[in-house]
Structures are given as structure tokens and as C-alpha cells.
Write an enzyme that holds these catalytic residues in place. Sequence first.
Site, mmCIF file in Angstrom:
data_model
loop_
_atom_site.group_PDB
_atom_site.id
_atom_site.type_symbol
_atom_site.label_atom_id
_atom_site.label_comp_id
_atom_site.label_asym_id
_atom_site.label_seq_id
_atom_site.Cartn_x
_atom_site.Cartn_y
_atom_site.Cartn_z
ATOM 1 C CE LYS A 6 -1.594 1.872 3.629
ATOM 2 N NZ LYS A 6 -1.354 3.016 4.535
ATOM 3 C CG ASN A 7 2.304 2.564 3.966
ATOM 4 O OD1 ASN A 7 1.283 3.005 3.110
ATOM 5 N ND2 ASN A 7 3.222 2.654 4.716
ATOM 6 C CB CYS A 28 -5.653 10.066 11.000
ATOM 7 S SG CYS A 28 -4.129 9.337 11.132
ATOM 8 N NE ARG A 65 0.535 10.552 9.696
ATOM 9 C CZ ARG A 65 -0.439 9.310 9.306
ATOM 10 N NH1 ARG A 65 -1.813 8.963 9.340
ATOM 11 N NH2 ARG A 65 0.944 8.774 8.123
ATOM 12 C CG ASP A 81 3.211 1.363 9.080
ATOM 13 O OD1 ASP A 81 3.343 1.350 8.263
ATOM 14 O OD2 ASP A 81 2.696 2.553 10.339
ATOM 15 N NE ARG A 107 -6.766 4.656 5.097
ATOM 16 C CZ ARG A 107 -6.145 4.933 6.382
ATOM 17 N NH1 ARG A 107 -6.187 4.679 7.639
ATOM 18 N NH2 ARG A 107 -4.078 5.192 5.739
#
Length: 417
Positions: free
Chosen positions: A22-23, A116, A121, A306, A398
Site C-alpha cells: 500500500k505504502n 487521523c 500528521r 506499522d 484501507r
Amino acid sequence: MSRLVIDGMKRLRGETTIQGSKNSALPILAATLLCGDESVLFNCPDLLDVAGSINILRYLGCDVDFSDGTLTCNSRGLDRSHIPDSLMREMRSSIIFLGALLARTGSASMCFPGGCEIGPRPIDLHLNALSEMGAVIENDHGVFQCHAPDGLNGAKIALSFPSVGATENIMICASIADGTTVITNAAREPEICDLADYLNSCGARISGAGEGTVVIDGVEKLHGTHHAIIPDRIVASTVMAACASAGGKVCLNGIIPSHLGGVISVVEESGCDISIENNTLTVASNKRLIAPRVVRTMPYPGFPTDAQAPIMAMTAKSKGTALFIENIFENRYLHVSSLLRMGANIKVEGKVAVVQGVESLHGAEVEAMDLRGAASLIVAALGAEGETTLAGLKYLDRGYENIEVVLSSLGGEVKRV
Ligand code: EPZ
């Protein structure tokens, strides 16, 4: 509202291929705006955050097709430079579009992404860097307008923190800026290298990605290309934690072992056997885990923030006490309250969490409050006695592509209802 229903204590066995990152996909999707041409991305994961990026690209005037892991984006028709609030809210990390929009069109405006679940952020590092490259930035009641009518110029940018997103935005902008940009104290994550590989295959001239100093020689124009996205090291870490928590033996195919160093050492310290053959990692867990002494999250190549939540869930039943220190984000222990409901013994004090291993966990009704917290609760549920119901799947989806299908294929009892 769908939920996952997980019946724990089923050992996992078999093999699975890890999804694309994803990243890595998100910054590369933003970078396709630079080319004014067609790019084809292989191994692109089917996620809510990817769907959010596609909505932004289409809104801006790009043609995008996505099926069966292959995403085609043609940004020739780009005809907007403002991203509306509704699309910004859908995708937390949409700040990554700023650099590409500004570099390609000479202007970019969007609302501040805002905080978030895991922290405020801020984007000061992004904005300071762009202004050093010649952008003029105005804050108009929470919407910021960036202009660079005469284009962007190369600059020497020393990042006070090796921010992943800021490093990515600068690399993207600098690819077609006038002159050379040097980023010192740049982020070194594998996703930075993948973005550099994509940009270089579009004709950019980037060297040093993955090291502390990245040099970008600006070129006139970029063209489209074909690029395969690297595997997701955090999803791989999550599957490793799931196997450690439930017990069993699982082969993870299509991984890049060197991306997993920080996590492999913690999983091995916990008593699991790990073996690596080319791009396959086999993890086996056949006895009660031993608590890893200290897990300290750091910028790459340190232990990734993460993976903190999924790995914490794995340690909840281990023998001994594990100390977690979350150095990257301010509010990344949202999964602890649900782990406590499942019988874990965890005390949080600021950025430190002390996990006292317990003999067993029991299923419970729990709710995810953020993406990696959702993964953490699944890892805990797989090693808990009885049934767990997990709500808050909008966070999970997500970043994880069909995780219930992956875990069921490995023998886990995980259903989406
Ligand atoms: C990327 O976020 C990832 N997201 C995050 O993954 C990951 O946790 C993070 O990098 C660290 O590895 C994507 O790649 C889409 P940062 P990013 O800028 O770029 C502070 C997930 O779960 N900071 O390296 O936002 C910031 O507040 C997500 O997949 C500033 O102070 O991370 C944070 O404390 C979560 N000013 C720290 O730096 C800035 O201008 C790290 O942020 C920017 C960041």
C-alpha cells in the site's frame, strides 16, 4: 456494518502470496501525474486507500483502469489542480499528491489533511521543502494554495526528521525541477526505493534512494512506464504475527527478506523458527512464545511503527514482559483497550507500553480504531479461546486485501459477516 467473526486457537498452515505494498502504491499513483502519459502498475493491491487515490486521479482528469492487480493510469488529460475536501477526507495520505500536482501544473490546492486516528500528521516538512524549491504557499482558512508559476528549482533540503511522505513529495517534485536537489536525512524505507525505481524508469535521474542522502537531477519531461510494485512488508509482518499467535507453520511467498529485518529479529527472539529461501519466508511456532524484551519503533531500517500493533498482539500471551516504545506517532496504542477486553495485561504510559504475558486470551466483541490496530485485534483473536467479533472494518480494508480469505486459506476460522 460488516464484521469479522474469528474462532480462535486454530493452528495455521500452508502458504500465501503477500499483496503489493500500500505504502509503495500510493506515492507511485501520485507520481503518475508527472508523466502526462500512460503508466501500467503491476501487483497493485485492491484497497480502500488505492480506490481513494483512483478517485482523486479521475477527478483531476486522468484515465484510470484497475483490474486483477494491474492498474493503468494515463495522466495526459490532467486539467485540474485542486483536490476537494471530500476526496481529501477519503484518503488520509492524499498530501502525497501535492508535489506531483505542483510540479506538473504549476499550482496545487487542497485542504490540510488534518490529524487521523494515530496522531496530528503535520505537513510542515513537506511545505518547508516545497518553498525551498520556489513554491509560494498560502494558507487560506485551512485550504492551502501552492503556486510555482516559473516552475520549481533544485535545492539542498535537510530534513529535520526522515519523514517518508516529505521525502517522497520532494523526490516527485525534484524529478522535473530545474537543477539538482539534494535531500539529506532522507527516509530510507523500501517504499522510497520503489518510488525512485518507478520515477527513474519514467526517465528521472535519482540516485541514493534508500540511503540518507538522495540526489535528484531534474529533467525536462517524464514518460510513462511499466512497473511492478514491491510486496507489502507490513502485511508480511502481520501474517508472521498471526502464525506466531495461533501457532503452526506458514510460508510467505513473494516477499523481499531484506525489507523485514527489524521484524524478523523480534519474531525470532519470541521463539519462532524462521527460514528464508529466495523470496519465501517460512515461520513456525510450536510452543508458548517468549516475550521480546524491548520493541522500539524507529525509522527504517529500525523496527517499523506499522508493525507495532500486530506484534504487540502476538506478545500478549508470551512468557515474560515485553516493553514497547512507540517513537514515531503520538497515539498509536488505540488497540490496547480491546486487547485488555480479551484478557491481555498491558499498561500504557505515554509512548511506552508494558505487556505482561498472560497464559491465555479469550474472544470478545471488539472494535478497531485504526488500520494497524484492526490487524492487531485479528492477530490476538486467532490466539484467543472462543469467538471474537471485530467491528471497524473500514480501517482494516484501507490496507489489507481480503485478509479473511488469506487467513481462512491457512486454516484460520475467519468470516466476514
Ligand atoms: C508513512 O506515513 C506511512 N504512510 C505510514 O503508514 C508510516 O507509519 C509512516 O510513513 C512511517 O513509516 C504511507 O506511506 C501512506 P512520516 P507518513 O512523514 O509519510 C512527523 C500505515 O499504517 N512529521 O514519516 O505520514 C509525523 O507526525 C501508515 O500504513 C512531521 O512532524 O510518515 C510522524 O510523527 C500509518 N512533519 C513522523 O514525522 C511532517 O511534515 C513520521 O511521519 C511530516 C511528518
